[in-house]
Design an enzyme around this catalytic site. Structure first.
Site, PDB file in Angstrom:
ATOM      1  N   HIS A   1      55.583  58.014  47.869  1.00  0.00           N
ATOM      2  CA  HIS A   1      56.628  57.904  48.878  1.00  0.00           C
ATOM      3  C   HIS A   1      57.306  56.540  48.777  1.00  0.00           C
ATOM      4  CE1 HIS A   1      53.006  56.328  51.060  1.00  0.00           C
ATOM      5  NE2 HIS A   1      53.856  55.326  51.224  1.00  0.00           N
TER       6      HIS A   1
HETATM    7  C1  T46 Z   1      51.816  53.012  52.107  1.00  0.00           C
HETATM    8  C2  T46 Z   1      50.568  53.097  51.329  1.00  0.00           C
HETATM    9  C3  T46 Z   1      50.244  51.833  50.593  1.00  0.00           C
HETATM   10  C4  T46 Z   1      49.011  57.054  60.634  1.00  0.00           C
HETATM   11  O1  T46 Z   1      48.821  57.877  61.559  1.00  0.00           O
HETATM   12  N1  T46 Z   1      49.344  55.770  60.942  1.00  0.00           N
HETATM   13  C5  T46 Z   1      49.549  54.828  59.983  1.00  0.00           C
HETATM   14  O2  T46 Z   1      49.861  53.661  60.298  1.00  0.00           O
HETATM   15  C6  T46 Z   1      49.452  55.233  58.602  1.00  0.00           C
HETATM   16  C7  T46 Z   1      49.707  54.228  57.477  1.00  0.00           C
HETATM   17  C8  T46 Z   1      49.113  56.521  58.308  1.00  0.00           C
HETATM   18  N2  T46 Z   1      48.875  57.417  59.308  1.00  0.00           N
HETATM   19  C9  T46 Z   1      48.472  58.796  58.990  1.00  0.00           C
HETATM   20  C10 T46 Z   1      49.575  59.645  58.342  1.00  0.00           C
HETATM   21  C11 T46 Z   1      48.801  60.599  57.475  1.00  0.00           C
HETATM   22  O3  T46 Z   1      48.408  61.723  58.233  1.00  0.00           O
HETATM   23  O4  T46 Z   1      47.435  58.733  58.009  1.00  0.00           O
HETATM   24  C12 T46 Z   1      47.541  59.817  57.087  1.00  0.00           C
HETATM   25  C13 T46 Z   1      47.553  59.301  55.662  1.00  0.00           C
HETATM   26  O5  T46 Z   1      48.797  58.616  55.420  1.00  0.00           O
HETATM   27  P1  T46 Z   1      49.533  58.691  54.020  1.00  0.00           P
HETATM   28  O6  T46 Z   1      49.393  60.026  53.440  1.00  0.00           O
HETATM   29  O7  T46 Z   1      50.938  58.156  54.192  1.00  0.00           O
HETATM   30  O8  T46 Z   1      48.667  57.650  53.170  1.00  0.00           O
HETATM   31  P2  T46 Z   1      48.963  56.988  51.751  1.00  0.00           P
HETATM   32  O9  T46 Z   1      47.673  56.414  51.316  1.00  0.00           O
HETATM   33  O10 T46 Z   1      49.646  57.925  50.826  1.00  0.00           O
HETATM   34  O11 T46 Z   1      50.010  55.787  52.066  1.00  0.00           O
HETATM   35  C14 T46 Z   1      49.649  54.710  52.882  1.00  0.00           C
HETATM   36  C15 T46 Z   1      50.752  54.413  53.906  1.00  0.00           C
HETATM   37  O12 T46 Z   1      51.090  55.579  54.643  1.00  0.00           O
HETATM   38  C16 T46 Z   1      52.002  53.882  53.287  1.00  0.00           C
HETATM   39  O13 T46 Z   1      52.723  53.197  54.275  1.00  0.00           O
HETATM   40  O14 T46 Z   1      52.743  52.315  51.704  1.00  0.00           O
HETATM   41  O15 T46 Z   1      49.443  53.533  52.095  1.00  0.00           O
END
Ligand code: T46
Length: 151
Positions: free
Chosen positions: A52
């Site tokens: 993303h």
């Molecule tokens: C990024 C990389 C380095 C929340 O509810 N609150 C939060 O502050 C965050 C960051 C995530 N979430 C929830 C949303 C999803 O249901 O946690 C779950 C996993 O998030 P995501 O799929 O976006 O995770 P990554 O590891 O792909 O990405 C994360 C961050 O989202 C993003 O900002 O830059 O780490």
């Protein structure tokens, strides 16, 4: 590409066995205020996350334990930064596509972000990202043109 690898200030305790302490003072050393922190852990080796871009968030990424590759894409080129030291950080401006790959099981990724969590400021579709990046490049060229014509 709009990222910067930074050395984080570190102090070593007088007893070498007691280790080290690294620290960062947000608005003095980072180009953004910190509104949110999160950390990713208990991931298996080979875990591949991210896929993303953020339209608003500035971020500081640190891997205090282990080794994680951060692949960055600005819509034209791709570069990979390996984070594997607790005293090195990666500052990302908004608008970069990122993918993270765990080189070692249980590596930890700590993130300080400039914004509160808002799923609406994520772009999670790569084709949409390419179009967004193209528009950003176009508007940067237009801005450059208007600055030089005003000079
Ligand atoms: C990024 C990389 C380095 C929340 O509810 N609150 C939060 O502050 C965050 C960051 C995530 N979430 C929830 C949303 C999803 O249901 O946690 C779950 C996993 O998030 P995501 O799929 O976006 O995770 P990554 O590891 O792909 O990405 C994360 C961050 O989202 C993003 O900002 O830059 O780490």
């Amino acid at each position: 590409m709009n990222y910067r690898v930074i050395d984080i200030r570190t102090t070593h305790y007088s007893d070498p066995k007691a280790g080290a302490l690294s620290f960062i003072e947000a608005e003095k050393e980072l180009p953004f205020p910190i509104r949110r922190m999160y950390w990713i852990y208990e991931s298996e080796k080979g875990t591949h996350r991210g896929f993303h871009a953020h339209t608003l968030n500035w971020q500081l990424l640190i891997c205090p334990y282990g080794s994680i590759d951060i692949m960055l894409d600005d819509g034209e080129t791709r570069e990979t930064v390996t984070l594997d030291k607790p005293n090195v950080g990666l500052v990302l401006s908004p608008g970069l596509w990122r993918e993270m790959i765990w080189n070692i099981k249980d590596s930890v990724l700590c993130v300080a972000a400039s914004e509160y969590y808002d799923p609406a400021e994520y772009i999670r579709d790569y084709d949409k990202y390419l179009e967004y990046a193209r528009q950003m490049r176009e508007s940067a060229k237009t801005d450059e043109g208007s600055v030089s014509s005003a000079e």
